[in-house]
Design a protein around this motif. Structure first.
Motif, PDB file in Angstrom:
ATOM      1  N   GLY A 295      -4.446  10.543  -2.464  1.00 46.42           N
ATOM      2  CA  GLY A 295      -5.351   9.859  -3.388  1.00 46.42           C
ATOM      3  C   GLY A 295      -5.892  10.285  -4.264  1.00 46.42           C
ATOM      4  N   SER A 296      -7.310   9.741  -4.806  1.00 50.35           N
ATOM      5  CA  SER A 296      -7.545  10.446  -6.241  1.00 50.35           C
ATOM      6  C   SER A 296      -8.748  11.338  -6.184  1.00 50.35           C
ATOM      7  CB  SER A 296      -8.191   9.212  -6.916  1.00 50.35           C
ATOM      8  OG  SER A 296      -9.274   8.544  -6.087  1.00 50.35           O
ATOM      9  N   LEU A 297      -9.359  11.237  -4.792  1.00 54.15           N
ATOM     10  CA  LEU A 297     -10.562  12.321  -4.594  1.00 54.15           C
ATOM     11  C   LEU A 297     -10.368  13.703  -3.758  1.00 54.15           C
ATOM     12  CD1 LEU A 297     -13.260   9.645  -4.226  1.00 54.15           C
ATOM     13  CD2 LEU A 297     -12.880  11.090  -6.398  1.00 54.15           C
ATOM     14  N   TRP A 354       1.067  11.669 -10.791  1.00 54.81           N
ATOM     15  CA  TRP A 354       0.502  10.745 -10.326  1.00 54.81           C
ATOM     16  C   TRP A 354       1.564   9.592 -10.238  1.00 54.81           C
ATOM     17  CZ3 TRP A 354      -3.690   9.835  -7.823  1.00 54.81           C
ATOM     18  CH2 TRP A 354      -4.308   8.503  -7.952  1.00 54.81           C
ATOM     19  N   ALA A 355       1.567   8.957  -9.277  1.00 57.15           N
ATOM     20  CA  ALA A 355       2.713   8.010  -9.025  1.00 57.15           C
ATOM     21  C   ALA A 355       2.281   6.539  -9.196  1.00 57.15           C
ATOM     22  CB  ALA A 355       3.641   8.221  -7.565  1.00 57.15           C
ATOM     23  N   PRO A 356       3.241   5.846  -9.333  1.00 59.38           N
ATOM     24  CA  PRO A 356       3.059   4.370  -9.455  1.00 59.38           C
ATOM     25  C   PRO A 356       3.063   3.917  -7.700  1.00 59.38           C
ATOM     26  CG  PRO A 356       5.261   4.552 -10.174  1.00 59.38           C
ATOM     27  CD  PRO A 356       4.905   5.915  -9.729  1.00 59.38           C
ATOM     28  N   TRP A 375      -8.541   3.842   2.158  1.00 65.62           N
ATOM     29  CA  TRP A 375      -8.269   2.524   2.763  1.00 65.62           C
ATOM     30  C   TRP A 375      -7.120   1.736   1.786  1.00 65.62           C
ATOM     31  CZ3 TRP A 375      -8.041   0.030   6.781  1.00 65.62           C
ATOM     32  CH2 TRP A 375      -7.811  -1.550   6.959  1.00 65.62           C
ATOM     33  N   ASN A 376      -7.312   2.101   0.449  1.00 64.22           N
ATOM     34  CA  ASN A 376      -6.268   1.272  -0.192  1.00 64.22           C
ATOM     35  C   ASN A 376      -4.797   2.022   0.098  1.00 64.22           C
ATOM     36  OD1 ASN A 376      -7.698  -0.353  -2.309  1.00 64.22           O
ATOM     37  ND2 ASN A 376      -8.896   1.856  -2.498  1.00 64.22           N
ATOM     38  N   SER A 377      -4.788   3.195   0.368  1.00 60.37           N
ATOM     39  CA  SER A 377      -3.633   3.814   0.521  1.00 60.37           C
ATOM     40  C   SER A 377      -3.065   3.454   1.926  1.00 60.37           C
ATOM     41  CB  SER A 377      -3.477   5.411   0.780  1.00 60.37           C
ATOM     42  OG  SER A 377      -3.680   5.872  -0.728  1.00 60.37           O
ATOM     43  N   THR A 378      -3.871   3.132   2.952  1.00 56.64           N
ATOM     44  CA  THR A 378      -3.659   2.672   4.309  1.00 56.64           C
ATOM     45  C   THR A 378      -3.278   1.179   4.091  1.00 56.64           C
ATOM     46  OG1 THR A 378      -5.351   4.067   5.339  1.00 56.64           O
ATOM     47  CG2 THR A 378      -4.456   2.474   6.793  1.00 56.64           C
ATOM     48  N   LEU A 379      -3.727   0.556   3.655  1.00 56.95           N
ATOM     49  CA  LEU A 379      -3.374  -1.097   3.503  1.00 56.95           C
ATOM     50  C   LEU A 379      -1.965  -1.126   2.567  1.00 56.95           C
ATOM     51  CD1 LEU A 379      -4.679  -3.635   4.184  1.00 56.95           C
ATOM     52  CD2 LEU A 379      -5.692  -3.699   2.099  1.00 56.95           C
ATOM     53  N   GLU A 380      -1.871  -0.497   1.561  1.00 51.73           N
ATOM     54  CA  GLU A 380      -0.686  -0.463   0.768  1.00 51.73           C
ATOM     55  C   GLU A 380       0.574  -0.186   1.658  1.00 51.73           C
ATOM     56  OE1 GLU A 380      -1.656   1.914  -2.675  1.00 51.73           O
ATOM     57  OE2 GLU A 380      -3.332   0.425  -3.473  1.00 51.73           O
ATOM     58  N   SER A 381       0.336   0.985   2.545  1.00 43.58           N
ATOM     59  CA  SER A 381       1.509   1.346   3.457  1.00 43.58           C
ATOM     60  C   SER A 381       1.756   0.344   4.354  1.00 43.58           C
ATOM     61  CB  SER A 381       0.787   2.714   4.289  1.00 43.58           C
ATOM     62  OG  SER A 381       1.914   3.437   4.559  1.00 43.58           O
ATOM     63  N   ALA A 395     -15.396  10.572   4.615  1.00 47.04           N
ATOM     64  CA  ALA A 395     -15.860   9.119   4.864  1.00 47.04           C
ATOM     65  C   ALA A 395     -15.040   8.378   5.653  1.00 47.04           C
ATOM     66  CB  ALA A 395     -15.794   8.545   3.207  1.00 47.04           C
ATOM     67  N   ASP A 396     -14.420   7.082   5.159  1.00 49.14           N
ATOM     68  CA  ASP A 396     -13.829   6.101   5.982  1.00 49.14           C
ATOM     69  C   ASP A 396     -12.413   6.718   6.470  1.00 49.14           C
ATOM     70  OD1 ASP A 396     -12.920   6.042   3.487  1.00 49.14           O
ATOM     71  OD2 ASP A 396     -12.393   3.870   3.428  1.00 49.14           O
ATOM     72  N   GLN A 397     -11.952   7.922   6.135  1.00 45.14           N
ATOM     73  CA  GLN A 397     -10.699   8.159   6.142  1.00 45.14           C
ATOM     74  C   GLN A 397     -10.236   8.460   7.783  1.00 45.14           C
ATOM     75  OE1 GLN A 397     -10.189  11.307   3.392  1.00 45.14           O
ATOM     76  NE2 GLN A 397     -10.794   9.997   1.936  1.00 45.14           N
ATOM     77  N   THR A 398     -11.294   9.092   8.455  1.00 44.56           N
ATOM     78  CA  THR A 398     -11.033   9.223   9.696  1.00 44.56           C
ATOM     79  C   THR A 398     -10.834   8.136  10.788  1.00 44.56           C
ATOM     80  OG1 THR A 398     -13.359   9.625  10.104  1.00 44.56           O
ATOM     81  CG2 THR A 398     -11.924  11.661  10.269  1.00 44.56           C
TER      82      THR A 398
HETATM   83  C1  UDX Z   1     -11.792   6.504  -2.127  1.00 42.31           C
HETATM   84  C2  UDX Z   1     -12.110   7.199  -0.881  1.00 42.31           C
HETATM   85  O1  UDX Z   1     -11.441   8.339  -0.570  1.00 42.31           O
HETATM   86  C3  UDX Z   1     -11.396   6.302   0.180  1.00 42.31           C
HETATM   87  O2  UDX Z   1     -11.549   6.845   1.585  1.00 42.31           O
HETATM   88  C4  UDX Z   1     -12.019   5.039   0.360  1.00 42.31           C
HETATM   89  O3  UDX Z   1     -11.406   4.054   1.201  1.00 42.31           O
HETATM   90  C5  UDX Z   1     -11.937   4.355  -1.284  1.00 42.31           C
HETATM   91  O4  UDX Z   1     -12.351   5.154  -2.089  1.00 42.31           O
HETATM   92  P1  UDX Z   1      -9.225   7.302  -2.655  1.00 42.31           P
HETATM   93  O5  UDX Z   1      -9.449   8.669  -2.029  1.00 42.31           O
HETATM   94  O6  UDX Z   1      -8.696   7.397  -3.925  1.00 42.31           O
HETATM   95  O7  UDX Z   1     -10.461   6.378  -2.552  1.00 42.31           O
HETATM   96  O8  UDX Z   1      -8.119   6.829  -1.899  1.00 42.31           O
HETATM   97  P2  UDX Z   1      -7.318   5.231  -1.813  1.00 42.31           P
HETATM   98  O9  UDX Z   1      -8.570   4.168  -1.461  1.00 42.31           O
HETATM   99  O10 UDX Z   1      -6.287   5.558  -1.008  1.00 42.31           O
HETATM  100  O11 UDX Z   1      -7.016   4.772  -3.309  1.00 42.31           O
HETATM  101  C6  UDX Z   1      -6.271   5.384  -4.052  1.00 42.31           C
HETATM  102  C7  UDX Z   1      -5.650   4.596  -5.189  1.00 42.31           C
HETATM  103  O12 UDX Z   1      -4.993   5.181  -6.045  1.00 42.31           O
HETATM  104  C8  UDX Z   1      -4.590   3.638  -4.347  1.00 42.31           C
HETATM  105  O13 UDX Z   1      -4.528   2.327  -4.681  1.00 42.31           O
HETATM  106  C9  UDX Z   1      -3.006   4.161  -4.868  1.00 42.31           C
HETATM  107  O14 UDX Z   1      -2.382   3.123  -4.867  1.00 42.31           O
HETATM  108  C10 UDX Z   1      -3.555   4.634  -6.179  1.00 42.31           C
HETATM  109  N1  UDX Z   1      -2.701   5.866  -6.323  1.00 42.31           N
HETATM  110  C11 UDX Z   1      -2.631   6.922  -5.431  1.00 42.31           C
HETATM  111  C12 UDX Z   1      -1.566   5.820  -7.555  1.00 42.31           C
HETATM  112  O15 UDX Z   1      -1.718   4.706  -7.901  1.00 42.31           O
HETATM  113  N2  UDX Z   1      -0.810   7.011  -7.655  1.00 42.31           N
HETATM  114  C13 UDX Z   1      -0.971   8.014  -6.884  1.00 42.31           C
HETATM  115  O16 UDX Z   1      -0.219   8.965  -7.043  1.00 42.31           O
HETATM  116  C14 UDX Z   1      -1.821   8.131  -5.954  1.00 42.31           C
END
Ligand code: UDX
Length: 474
Positions: A295-297, A354-356, A375-381, A395-398
Motif C-alpha cells: 500500500g501507500s504508507l 507502483w502498480a494499477p 482496507w482498500n487492498s483487502t476489499l479489492e482482493s 491501525a486497522d490492518q491487524t
Molecule cells: C491507509 C491505511 O494504511 C489503511 O490501513 C487504511 O485502511 C486506509 O488508509 P494504505 O496503507 O495506503 O491506506 O492501504 P490501502 O487502504 O490498501 O490503500 C492503498 C490503495 O493504493 C489501494 O486502493 C490500492 O489499489 C492502491 N495501490 C496500491 C495502487 O494503486 N498501486 C499500488 O502499487 C499499491
C-alpha cells in the motif's frame, strides 16, 4: 408523473461538498464516492472537493463538473505527514484536522457565498451537505457552525469501526495500553470483539497511545454527531458488525461498498501506475502469480527487503512486487535489490514502483496477494476472489487480517520476523496446496456476493439511492 433524476430534487440544483484525508487510502474512496453520487445525480448534483494542498487530487482526471478547492495552502506539508521512526499516523491525522480547520472556515464561507450569488443569478447549486472523512472532526465542527449538515465517510471496514468504538472501554478496563509485552496477555481473546485478541487492538506503539486515543475519540464523535455514516463495505461481508454500528451510534448507516466497483472513471492514484506489468501478466498462467504490495504508507527495513527478495526468489513462483520509492525505512540511497536476485528470478518476476492494483488483482494470472491489509487492498482482493498472505503493520490492518484469517478464511498471517524460509513456505502454501485452493474458492464465493450487492436492487445500490435522497433532502 415522470420521475426526475435523483439529483435534480424537483428542479433545484444541489451540490455535495466533500473533504477527504490527504492519504491515498482515504482519498481514493472519497473520490469514488463523489463519482458515484455525481453519476447518479442525473446532472443535477454538483460536486465540490475541499482538499489539503499536500497530496492534492488532479482536477484534470475527474469529471468537468467537479470543483476542487485547496485548503491551507500555506501550511507546510511536513506538518501533515507522519513523523518519527515509528511513524505516528494518529498524530498526523490530528495535525491535519487541527491545521486545516481555520483555513477551511474561510474557504467554506467563500464557497457558500459564491454559491448564493450563482443561485441568485439562476445558475448555481446550493450546498446540501458536507461528506467528511471520519478522521476530520474539527472540519465537521466548522461545517456545523456554518449551518452545513454533515455525513461521515468511514474508509475502513465495519469490524474496525466496532473496535474503535470499543477502544475507550478497553482503556477504562486497564487493558490498553497493554501493561506488558507478555505473549499470553497479548493473545488474550476479547470476548466482545471476537475474533480479535488484545494484540489486534494495540493500534500504535506505547509512545503514541495518547495520540491514538485522541484520534479515535474524534473519529467516534464525528460519526455520532453526523447525519449519517457511510461505510465502504458490503452487507454480506460484515452484516453483524454493521448492525452493531447502527445500534451503537444511533445514526443512519449507509453501506455502499465496494466503492471501487460502483464508481468508474475516477482516477485518484497519487503515483504513476506502471501499466507494463499488465502485459507481463498476460503471459503468465492462470492463478500462478503472487502480487506483493504494502500500500501507500507501510514500510520495511533493509533486512526485511533482503529476506523478502530471497523468499520470492527461492519460492520458484512468478511474482509481481511493488517497491514504492519510500517503502524502505531510513534509506539514504535508492533501493537496490541483492546481488544475484535479478539472475535468480529472470523472466519469472517483475518489480514496479507502483502498480494499477485493481486491474492487477482482476487479472486471471494472479493467484495470491501478499498484503499489509489496508482496507482498500483487502476489499479489492476480496472483490476479485484473490486469497491473501497477510502482513499487517498498524491501525486497522491487524483487524482486517484477523477477519481474513478467522472469519472469511481466505488467507493467513505471516507472523514474526521476516525470514526467507518462512516466506517461501507461505507462498507455497497459498499457491500450491489444497489449503490455498480452498481459500481461493472461499474468496471467489465472496467475490460473487460482492457482485450481487452492487447489482440493481442489490443492498449497496439501494443504499446509494437512499443516500442520494437523503443528500437532496437537506
Ligand atoms: C491507509 C491505511 O494504511 C489503511 O490501513 C487504511 O485502511 C486506509 O488508509 P494504505 O496503507 O495506503 O491506506 O492501504 P490501502 O487502504 O490498501 O490503500 C492503498 C490503495 O493504493 C489501494 O486502493 C490500492 O489499489 C492502491 N495501490 C496500491 C495502487 O494503486 N498501486 C499500488 O502499487 C499499491
Amino acid at each position: 408523473e415522470a420521475a426526475s433524476p435523483a439529483g435534480s430534487g424537483g428542479g433545484r440544483r444541489r451540490r455535495v461538498l466533500l473533504f477527504p484525508v490527504p492519504f491515498q487510502g482515504h482519498l481514493t474512496p472519497m473520490l469514488q464516492l463523489a463519482g458515484a453520487l455525481h453519476a447518479r445525480g442525473g446532472g443535477g448534483l454538483g460536486v465540490t472537493v475541499f482538499h489539503a494542498a499536500f497530496n492534492a487530487p488532479d482536477p484534470a482526471r475527474h469529471p468537468a463538473g467537479f470543483r476542487f478547492v485547496p485548503v491551507g495552502e500555506g501550511v507546510p506539508s511536513a506538518d501533515l505527514v507522519p513523523s518519527g521512526s515509528d511513524a505516528d499516523f494518529a498524530g498526523a491525522l490530528l495535525r491535519i484536522d487541527d491545521r486545516l480547520r481555520e483555513p477551511f472556515r474561510e474557504c467554506l464561507r467563500q464557497a457558500l457565498a459564491e454559491e448564493e450569488e450563482e443561485e441568485e443569478e439562476g445558475g448555481g447549486a446550493a450546498a446540501a451537505c458536507l461528506v467528511v472523512d471520519s478522521n476530520l472532526r474539527g472540519i465537521q465542527l466548522v461545517a456545523e457552525e456554518l449551518g452545513v449538515p454533515t455525513l461521515v465517510l468511514r474508509t475502513g471496514g465495519a469490524a474496525c469501526l466496532v473496535a474503535y468504538m470499543a477502544f475507550p472501554v478497553l482503556c477504562d478496563k486497564g487493558l490498553l495500553p497493554p501493561a506488558s509485552q507478555d505473549k499470553a496477555q497479548l493473545d488474550m481473546p476479547l470476548d466482545e470483539l471476537t475474533p480479535l485478541r488484545l494484540r489486534d487492538v494495540v493500534f500504535s506503539a506505547p509512545a503514541m497511545h495518547g495520540n491514538m486515543t485522541r484520534c479515535l475519540q474524534r473519529l467516534v464523535d464525528a460519526a455520532r454527531n453526523s447525519s449519517g455514516v457511510i461505510l465502504n463495505t458490503f452487507q454480506d461481508l460484515e452484516d453483524s458488525d454493521i448492525q452493531k454500528i447502527t445500534s451503537g451510534l444511533g445514526v443512519l448507516v449507509y453501506t455502499i461498498g465496494p466503492l471501487h466497483k460502483i464508481s468508474s472513471g475516477t482516477e485518484s492514484s497519487l503515483l504513476a501506475q506502471d501499466q507494463t506489468c499488465l502485459k507481463w501478466l498476460d503471459k503468465q498462467e492462470a492463478d500462478s502469480v503472487l502480487y506483493v504490495s504494502l500500500g501507500s504508507l507501510a514500510s520495511m527495513d533493509e533486512k526485511e527487503l533482503l529476506e523478502t527478495a530471497w523468499g520470492l526468489a527461492n519460492s520458484q513462483r512468478p511474482f509481481l512486487w511493488v517497491i514504492r520509492h519510500n517503502m524502505v525505512k531510513s534509506l539514504s540511497h535508492e533501493v537496490s535489490l541483492p546481488d544475484g536476485f535479478e539472475e535468480a528470478t529472470h523472466g519469472r518476476g517483475m518489480v514496479v514502483p507502483w502498480a494499477p492494483q485493481q486491474e492487477v488483482l482482476a487479472h486471471h494470472a494472479i493467484g495470491g496477494f501478499w498484503t499489509h491489509n489496508g482496507w482498500n487492498s483487502t476489499l479489492e482482493s476480496i472483490c476479485e476472489g484473490v486469497p491473501m498472505i497477510c502482513r499487517p503493520q498498524f491501525a486497522d490492518q491487524t483487524i482486517n487480517m484477523r477477519y481474513v484469517q478467522e472469519v472469511w478464511k481466505i488467507g493467513f498471517e505471516l507472523e514474526g520476523e521476516l525470514e526467507r524460509g518462512k516466506i517461501e513456505m507461505a507462498i507455497t502454501k497459498l499457491l500450491c496446496t489444497e489449503e490455498g485452493r480452498q481459500m481461493r474458492q472461499r474468496a471467489r464465493d465472496l467475490r460473487d456476493k460482492a457482485a450481487k450487492c452492487i447489482e440493481e436492487e442489490g443492498s449497496s445500490q439501494s443504499a446509494i439511492e437512499l443516500l442520494l435522497k437523503r443528500i437532496m433532502s437537506f
